[in-house]
Structure formats: structure tokens, C-alpha cells
Design an enzyme around this catalytic site. Sequence first.
Site, mmCIF file in Angstrom:
data_model
loop_
_atom_site.group_PDB
_atom_site.id
_atom_site.type_symbol
_atom_site.label_atom_id
_atom_site.label_comp_id
_atom_site.label_asym_id
_atom_site.label_seq_id
_atom_site.Cartn_x
_atom_site.Cartn_y
_atom_site.Cartn_z
ATOM 1 N N ILE A 18 -10.055 1.681 -12.611
ATOM 2 C CA ILE A 18 -10.179 0.238 -12.361
ATOM 3 C C ILE A 18 -11.661 -0.158 -12.496
ATOM 4 C CG2 ILE A 18 -9.951 -1.570 -10.611
ATOM 5 C CD1 ILE A 18 -7.454 -0.055 -9.575
ATOM 6 N N TYR A 153 1.460 5.695 2.021
ATOM 7 C CA TYR A 153 0.082 5.194 1.880
ATOM 8 C C TYR A 153 -0.725 5.512 3.153
ATOM 9 C CZ TYR A 153 -3.604 2.432 -0.297
ATOM 10 O OH TYR A 153 -4.785 2.026 -0.885
ATOM 11 N N LYS A 160 -7.834 0.586 4.244
ATOM 12 C CA LYS A 160 -7.900 -0.678 3.483
ATOM 13 C C LYS A 160 -7.899 -1.889 4.431
ATOM 14 C CE LYS A 160 -8.007 0.882 -0.811
ATOM 15 N NZ LYS A 160 -9.265 0.841 -1.593
ATOM 16 N N THR A 191 -3.790 5.263 -12.398
ATOM 17 C CA THR A 191 -5.139 5.810 -12.627
ATOM 18 C C THR A 191 -5.158 7.281 -12.200
ATOM 19 O OG1 THR A 191 -5.892 5.276 -10.413
ATOM 20 C CG2 THR A 191 -6.163 3.567 -12.089
#
Length: 253
Positions: A18, A153, A160, A191
Site C-alpha cells: 500500500i 484480526y 488500529k 499484500t
Amino acid sequence: MLENKIGMIFGVANQRSIAWACADACGRHGARLAFTFQGERLQEKVEKLAAGLPDSLVVPCDVTNQAEVDAAFEAVKNKYGRLDFVVHSIAFAPREALEGEFVTTTRDAFRTALEISAFSLTQVAFAASPLMTDGGSIVTMTYYGAEKVVSNYNVMGVAKAALEASTRYLAADLGKQNIRVNAISAGPINTLSARGVKNMGSLLSYVGEKSPLKRNVTAAEVGNTALFLVSELSSGITGETIYVDCGYNIMGI
Ligand code: 1JT
């Protein structure tokens, strides 16, 4: 759009990163860019990518090493004399922490994830602000797992959440210097980081089907939003988290 602007890009690992999509968009619009890399094995890759841009700089920067962070900003100061924007696209958690239940997260995994993925933004903003003598823009990357539970996650969601809150607090502090701080909440992208995650393929197809645009977002689309956020076009926006997720986040049942 970014002629005469100097940017610093954290988090390029390869061409699919990214961070690289952000650099590519900014570079094509005239910015001169400094790249940081983490660990010697990434040096060559980042140097090759940076070589395609005029007047670029490549410096090591492991954010767990304050001396390296200071040296990276010193190198930018020496080469360009100032800084206009930063793209922070860094995250890490031990692989075991991104599987199974959150309740099993160890102290060590929690510390590592929060230090590298959240604290590093504050660290970078503190070091960048004295170089941003003509104002500036700082952009970081977040994910929906910060707000809602996304299976696996886990501690990255907590990191985050801290990163998104840090974005607001930094925006409040740095606004008086005309430095803006924003986050992009990107949909999942395939990615290098995502590649190590179990069931990434099924997550991508699920999100691709459920999102209003019926597809996954691309790194180039995130890069174009970063370009907007570092440019004057977004001069009235700070402390925000902007979704670039093909609309996924708006859906209920
Ligand atoms: C990290 C990794 C941060 C993968 C990440 C990330 N932010 C988003 N992704 C992709 C992802 C990962 C999971 C997920 C959804 C998206 C890996 C290395 C550490 C930092 O859960 C369904 C686990």
C-alpha cells in the site's frame, strides 16, 4: 499537484505494498520522496523501486529503534531541508496473534503490536513536525477491525483502534502548526502482510461480494486517496478516518 513537495514514505516492502501505491501516486504528481525500509533484507527491493523516481532517498528505519528514527529524519533534513508530508503504512503483530481467539493474546504480542502499529505514528509525527515548517500532512492506514470484531484480526484491531484515536489526538495537537493528520480505512488487499494471514482468500471474496461496488479495493485506489490527503485539495480535513473500501463499511444485513 505536489510539485516542490517533499514526502516521506514508511512501509514499502515490495511493489504490491500500500505504501508503494501511495508513493507511486504522489511521485507521479511531482513529489520528491524519501523511503524508509525495515531490515536489511528489504533494502535492495526499496532501493530498486525508489530508483524509478527522481531525487529520491532511501534510509533504514526500524521504528522500535529510536536512534534509527532520529537518523532517518536527520537524513531527510540534510538532503531536502524540510518535509511536507508523511505516509505511515506500518503494522506488525506476531503471526500467532492473528489466529484463534483474542483472549489468548500474550503481553508480548500486545506490546509489539501496539508499539509498532500504533505508537510509531506518534513517534513519526513528533520527529516530522519540526521539519514541517510550512505546514504538513500525515496519513496512516487503518482497518475496519478497529471498530467491529473481525475474526482473527484480534490484537491488530486493538492496535488500529489506538491508531485511530492517536490520529485524532495528533490532529488536535499539530493543527496549530497547520499539520493535518488523517487515517485511511482500507478494505482488505492482497499484500505481503495479508499473504501471511490464514483464510485471506475467503475474506477477500466475502468482502468483494458484500461491498456495494461488488469488488475489492485496489492499492492504487488507496494510493489516490493518500494523494488527496497529502495535497491541498484536502486542506480542511484533519483527524478523520476515511473509508476506501468499496463501501463495505456502510452495509448492515
Ligand atoms: C498486519 C497484517 C496488519 C495483516 C493486516 C494488517 N492490517 C490489515 N491486514 C490484513 C488483514 C488481516 C487479517 C484480517 C483481515 C485483514 C499481517 C502482519 C501483521 C500486521 O482478519 C480477517 C487477520
